[in-house]
Scaffold this active site. Structure first.
Site, PDB file in Angstrom:
ATOM      1  N   ASN A 140     106.167  64.944  70.601  1.00  0.00           N
ATOM      2  CA  ASN A 140     106.920  63.937  71.391  1.00  0.00           C
ATOM      3  C   ASN A 140     108.298  64.709  71.781  1.00  0.00           C
ATOM      4  O   ASN A 140     108.878  65.681  70.979  1.00  0.00           O
ATOM      5  CB  ASN A 140     107.601  62.811  70.750  1.00  0.00           C
ATOM      6  CG  ASN A 140     108.378  62.101  71.389  1.00  0.00           C
ATOM      7  OD1 ASN A 140     107.719  61.176  72.330  1.00  0.00           O
ATOM      8  ND2 ASN A 140     109.698  61.976  70.968  1.00  0.00           N
ATOM      9  N   GLU A 203     105.959  64.676  76.331  1.00  0.00           N
ATOM     10  CA  GLU A 203     106.829  64.821  77.698  1.00  0.00           C
ATOM     11  C   GLU A 203     106.881  66.086  78.356  1.00  0.00           C
ATOM     12  O   GLU A 203     107.345  66.188  79.351  1.00  0.00           O
ATOM     13  CB  GLU A 203     108.088  64.054  77.375  1.00  0.00           C
ATOM     14  CG  GLU A 203     108.118  62.625  77.041  1.00  0.00           C
ATOM     15  CD  GLU A 203     107.882  62.208  75.746  1.00  0.00           C
ATOM     16  OE1 GLU A 203     107.518  63.028  74.794  1.00  0.00           O
ATOM     17  OE2 GLU A 203     108.106  60.863  75.308  1.00  0.00           O
ATOM     18  N   ASP A 252     128.790  55.895  74.079  1.00  0.00           N
ATOM     19  CA  ASP A 252     127.662  56.251  74.704  1.00  0.00           C
ATOM     20  C   ASP A 252     127.608  55.707  76.188  1.00  0.00           C
ATOM     21  O   ASP A 252     128.651  55.750  76.924  1.00  0.00           O
ATOM     22  CB  ASP A 252     126.480  55.370  73.750  1.00  0.00           C
ATOM     23  CG  ASP A 252     125.166  56.063  73.938  1.00  0.00           C
ATOM     24  OD1 ASP A 252     124.576  56.266  75.057  1.00  0.00           O
ATOM     25  OD2 ASP A 252     124.593  56.509  72.782  1.00  0.00           O
TER      26      ASP A 252
HETATM   27 MN    MN Z   1     107.889  60.066  73.583  1.00  0.00          MN
END
Ligand code: MN
Length: 453
Positions: A140, A203, A252
């Site tokens: 990931n 990804e 954020d």
């Molecule tokens: Mn992912």
């Protein structure tokens, strides 16, 4: 392909502004970033106080730059992204790469920025984090904020998604999770890492498809992890199975302070970088942050709404909604009720979405005054409003119930109702005239002459 090659293209197009004055990594760099945020250029800080390294910011700050990086026309962008999501391709593994030119042991020479007044500490904000499951089957890549604790430790914010799951799996096996933290990568890697893909999709493979097979990875020196061979800087670390600390407060995407929470510690085992590496910065809540987080979710909404109405013209996760909480969707409607189905599909596609507006295709979703006009003239709350109480929303929404995380979602169907006479909704036009155009042209020429004096 690398960030460096992209910056060379941007340099040729005159899209980089060089800042030669000495500026402090505490607030000053962030203050200047904020000033140039709206449709601004890429910023290259050449003299950051106390550091030898240059800082680059706002790389993916406009839709146009992202399209240039992916070599795609703006109207083809969503299609290009969905195609890449569906056809990940394994990148080549190289034995060596420019990122391995220099090997260091700690974070002390990296110009990590302190952004906002009440942020707990300096934060790394453009970090692409790679991890794989203990059994090696699942890889990931995702973007995380990292709080600087000391020269060997960072705190990492793990929202309960994929990396959190990998970390939990490692923890159950009694192990720390090896990660590579890459800073300064090609925009395609940033965009792939920000994409909402299913658990199990790597990804990096999606980034490789977006780069037409141009992504090369290297194995890290001190941990079991891959990282882009052409990255500017890679931190090699392990997310501790045991050690947690207070993380935050930190600004954020919404521009408000996210709360302090217990989050895991990353111990740094090595730092590798190019000889003259550039440190990539990203302003939290800035245009680039909103685009990188928002754009892949516009694609999800576009894809989902396309399944319930004949044509979706455009989606905008708007600036005022922090690129995250508000969506405006333009559709071709065939029957009354299509607008509401479009709203439901949008909420299903992006669980953090709070308010959504659906408009007809004659409305420009990127012009909020135009959208407001549609609401003013085509919307009746008693008929066209959807209110969904106690739904799960974004943890970044300050107005949501802070204990349960529940929020109220509102959908506004501002498409023209077919039950009412069409001519009442017609947008009045003035017949075009070549002569009038000519008069305008001459007048504006005159204006230029006057202002030149
Ligand atoms: Mn992912």
């Amino acid at each position: 392909m690398s960030l460096r090659e992209f910056l060379n293209i941007m340099e040729e197009k005159g899209e980089i502004l060089y800042i030669k004055d000495k500026v402090s990594p505490q607030f000053e760099v962030a203050y200047i970033m904020k000033n140039f945020d709206k449709n601004g250029p890429i910023l290259m800080f050449e003299n950051v106080e106390g550091y030898k390294t240059r800082v680059v910011a706002n790389v993916c700050g406009t839709r146009k730059r992202i399209c240039t990086a992916l070599n795609v026309k703006e109207e083809e962008l969503y299609k290009r992204l969905t195609e890449a999501w569906r056809s990940p391709k394994k990148p080549k593994i190289a034995s060596d790469g420019p990122v391995k030119e220099v090997v260091k042991s700690d974070l002390s020479e990296i110009p990590i920025l302190h952004h906002f007044e009440r942020d707990a500490a300096p934060y790394v904000t453009s970090a692409v984090v790679y991890g794989r499951s203990v059994d090696g089957n699942i890889e990931n890549v995702s973007v995380h904020r990292l709080q600087l604790l000391d020269k060997k430790h960072l705190a990492i914010r793990l929202v309960p998604r994929h990396l959190f799951k990998l970390w939990s799996m490692a923890k159950e096996a009694g192990k720390d999770l090896d990660v590579s933290i890459s800073i300064g990568v090609h925009p395609a890697v940033m965009l792939a890492a920000s994409s909402p893909l299913p658990f199990g999709v790597n990804e990096f493979e999606v980034a490789n498809t977006l780069m037409d097979g141009g992504l090369r990875l290297i194995e890290c020196e001190h941990v079991n992890a891959y990282a882009p061979a052409e990255a500017e800087l890679v931190l090699e670390g392990k997310i501790s199975a045991k050690k947690e600390v207070d993380e935050g407060p930190f600004v954020d995407i919404t521009g408000t302070y996210d709360i302090m929470r217990k989050q895991p510690v990353v111990e740094i085992f090595g730092v590798i970088h190019r000889k003259d590496y550039v440190y990539q910065a990203l302003l939290p809540s800035g245009a680039e942050h909103r685009l990188l987080m928002g754009l892949p979710h516009e694609v999800l909404i576009w894809d989902s709404v396309s399944k319930v109405v004949p044509k979706v013209h455009a989606v905008n996760l708007s600036e005022g909604g922090s690129g995250w909480l508000h969506a405006i969707i333009a559709i071709d409607k065939q029957l009354d009720g299509d607008g509401k189905n479009a709203l439901l599909a949008a909420f299903a596609a992006h669980p953090s979405l709070k308010h959504a507006v659906v408009v007809d295709s004659d409305i420009n979703v990127f012009d909020v005054s135009d959208v407001e006009w549609a609401i003013a003239t085509r919307f009746q709350a008693s008929e066209d409003l959807i209110v969904i109480e106690n739904a799960r929303g974004s943890s970044l929404d300050s107005s949501a119930d802070q204990e349960t995380g529940l929020t109220t979602k509102v959908g506004v169907d501002a498409t023209r109702p077919f039950t009412k006479p069409k001519d009442k909704f017609e947008r009045a036009k003035i017949p075009a005239s070549e002569h009038a155009e000519e008069v305008i042209h001459n007048l504006s020429g005159l204006k230029k002459k006057i202002s030149a004096h």
